[in-house]
Design a protein around this motif. Structure first.
Motif, mmCIF file in Angstrom:
data_model
loop_
_atom_site.group_PDB
_atom_site.id
_atom_site.type_symbol
_atom_site.label_atom_id
_atom_site.label_comp_id
_atom_site.label_asym_id
_atom_site.label_seq_id
_atom_site.Cartn_x
_atom_site.Cartn_y
_atom_site.Cartn_z
ATOM 1 N N MET A 1 0.838 -1.190 0.000
ATOM 2 C CA MET A 1 0.000 0.000 0.000
ATOM 3 C C MET A 1 0.879 1.248 0.000
ATOM 4 S SD MET A 1 -2.584 1.118 3.084
ATOM 5 C CE MET A 1 -2.697 2.861 3.378
ATOM 6 N N THR A 2 0.504 2.236 -0.780
ATOM 7 C CA THR A 2 1.334 3.441 -0.864
ATOM 8 C C THR A 2 1.036 4.378 0.304
ATOM 9 O OG1 THR A 2 -0.295 4.511 -2.258
ATOM 10 C CG2 THR A 2 1.507 3.393 -3.387
ATOM 11 N N THR A 3 2.051 5.077 0.746
ATOM 12 C CA THR A 3 1.920 6.085 1.801
ATOM 13 C C THR A 3 1.725 7.441 1.140
ATOM 14 O OG1 THR A 3 3.478 4.815 3.135
ATOM 15 C CG2 THR A 3 3.076 7.095 3.808
ATOM 16 N N PRO A 4 0.643 8.159 1.487
ATOM 17 C CA PRO A 4 0.475 9.493 0.890
ATOM 18 C C PRO A 4 1.622 10.410 1.301
ATOM 19 C CG PRO A 4 -1.485 8.831 2.137
ATOM 20 C CD PRO A 4 -0.420 7.821 2.421
ATOM 21 N N LEU A 5 2.030 11.257 0.383
ATOM 22 C CA LEU A 5 3.152 12.159 0.660
ATOM 23 C C LEU A 5 2.720 13.305 1.569
ATOM 24 C CD1 LEU A 5 4.675 12.348 -2.916
ATOM 25 C CD2 LEU A 5 5.588 11.078 -0.958
ATOM 26 N N GLU A 6 3.642 13.732 2.427
ATOM 27 C CA GLU A 6 3.430 14.907 3.279
ATOM 28 C C GLU A 6 4.445 16.007 2.971
ATOM 29 O OE1 GLU A 6 3.640 13.566 7.365
ATOM 30 O OE2 GLU A 6 2.592 11.721 6.835
ATOM 31 N N LEU A 7 5.645 15.602 2.614
ATOM 32 C CA LEU A 7 6.770 16.537 2.472
ATOM 33 C C LEU A 7 7.424 16.389 1.107
ATOM 34 C CD1 LEU A 7 9.018 18.452 3.566
ATOM 35 C CD2 LEU A 7 10.134 16.413 4.517
ATOM 36 N N LEU A 8 7.684 17.517 0.471
ATOM 37 C CA LEU A 8 8.447 17.532 -0.782
ATOM 38 C C LEU A 8 9.737 18.306 -0.543
ATOM 39 C CD1 LEU A 8 8.868 17.139 -3.825
ATOM 40 C CD2 LEU A 8 7.499 19.216 -4.181
ATOM 41 N N VAL A 9 10.863 17.637 -0.798
ATOM 42 C CA VAL A 9 12.182 18.257 -0.663
ATOM 43 C C VAL A 9 12.682 18.579 -2.062
ATOM 44 C CG1 VAL A 9 14.553 17.942 0.137
ATOM 45 C CG2 VAL A 9 12.644 16.980 1.456
ATOM 46 N N LEU A 10 12.815 19.862 -2.345
ATOM 47 C CA LEU A 10 13.156 20.322 -3.692
ATOM 48 C C LEU A 10 14.516 21.002 -3.697
ATOM 49 C CD1 LEU A 10 10.005 22.157 -5.145
ATOM 50 C CD2 LEU A 10 11.108 20.108 -6.058
ATOM 51 N N ASP A 11 15.350 20.622 -4.633
ATOM 52 C CA ASP A 11 16.636 21.294 -4.840
ATOM 53 C C ASP A 11 16.405 22.708 -5.399
ATOM 54 O OD1 ASP A 11 19.525 21.518 -5.391
ATOM 55 O OD2 ASP A 11 18.874 21.356 -7.471
ATOM 56 N N MET A 12 17.429 23.542 -5.255
ATOM 57 C CA MET A 12 17.328 24.911 -5.779
ATOM 58 C C MET A 12 17.955 25.012 -7.185
ATOM 59 S SD MET A 12 17.757 27.107 -2.238
ATOM 60 C CE MET A 12 17.540 28.695 -3.046
ATOM 61 N N ALA A 13 19.277 25.261 -7.270
ATOM 62 C CA ALA A 13 19.890 25.541 -8.584
ATOM 63 C C ALA A 13 19.681 24.385 -9.563
ATOM 64 C CB ALA A 13 21.374 25.828 -8.428
ATOM 65 N N GLY A 14 19.097 24.684 -10.703
ATOM 66 C CA GLY A 14 18.878 23.685 -11.748
ATOM 67 C C GLY A 14 17.544 22.951 -11.609
#
Ligand SMILES: [Mg+2]
Length: 235
Positions: A1-14
């Motif tokens: 079973m998939t776990t719904p996402l809570e947090l998105l970690v996004l890079d900056m440059a590029g």
């Protein structure tokens, strides 16, 4: 079973911030001003800078300086200064559509943390230049977390700081092999590579990306398709 996402970690440059060679230019100015890469041909130094894009700048300079930590620290300070100069000269630009994409992901129920290999002073200059202070939830540099990428520390620090319930509820997206590796090593539930920055599809796939997208604007649809969003509103 998939776990719904809570947090998105996004890079900056590029990934969310347009690079256009600014990082390489800043490396070149720092090398010229400090001689940190004088022990090797410039082409070799530049190749190392490209391959390690996304990693902590102090780590990259320590390699170029042959392990001389004091020289690496001087070069890192010169890099941060040069990067700030270039941003002042050229301005700072988002990856087209990035702010709207971040807002859309927040609307879909995600907390959004930006991560970078830059020092806090450079990171904050970029965020202020873009006017993103109120858009994002948090921004982290290696010094805030422990080790820089490809170690999992930035992703795990983001999880701790945002009180996310599980590593499986974390998604990571970035333009470099180091971003993808950091997500995989952290146990993130979903790791995406993007082609708007340093590394190509083959490299991001080989690093273990679950998906490789043209850029961050396609992320919400991919997460929705895979049933990873708790809030699925029309985009
Ligand atoms: Mg990047």
């Amino acid at each position: 079973m998939t776990t719904p996402l809570e947090l998105l970690v996004l890079d900056m440059a590029g990934t969310t911030v347009l690079d256009d060679g600014v990082v390489e230019q800043a490396f070149q100015r720092a090398a010229e001003r400090t001689g940190v890469a004088d022990r090797m041909p410039w082409a070799e130094a530049l190749d190392h800078v490209r391959v390690t894009m996304g990693q902590s700048k102090i780590d990259v300079f320590t390699h170029l300086a042959g392990g001389d930590v004091a020289a690496a620290e001087r070069a890192t300070a010169a890099f941060e200064g040069a990067y700030a100069e270039i941003v002042a000269e050229q301005g700072v630009t988002e990856i087209p559509g990035a702010a709207d994409a971040i807002q859309g992901l927040k609307d879909a129920g995600l907390t959004v943390v930006l991560t970078t290999g830059f020092a806090p002073v450079t990171r904050d200059a970029l965020i202020d230049g873009l006017g993103w202070r109120g858009l994002i939830d948090l921004a982290l540099s290696p010094v805030d977390a422990g080790r820089g990428r490809p170690a999992p520390d930035l992703v795990l620090a983001a999880l701790v700081r945002t009180q996310t319930s599980s590593v499986r509820a974390v998604a990571v997206a970035g333009d470099t092999v180091s971003d993808v590796e950091s997500g995989r090593r952290a146990g993130a539930g979903f790791v995406a590579g993007v082609l708007s920055g340093a590394h190509d599809r083959a490299a991001l796939d080989a690093a273990g990306a679950d998906a490789v997208l043209d850029d961050v604007t396609g992320l919400r649809d991919v997460l929705a398709e895979r049933g990873l969003l708790r809030v699925v509103a029309a985009s």
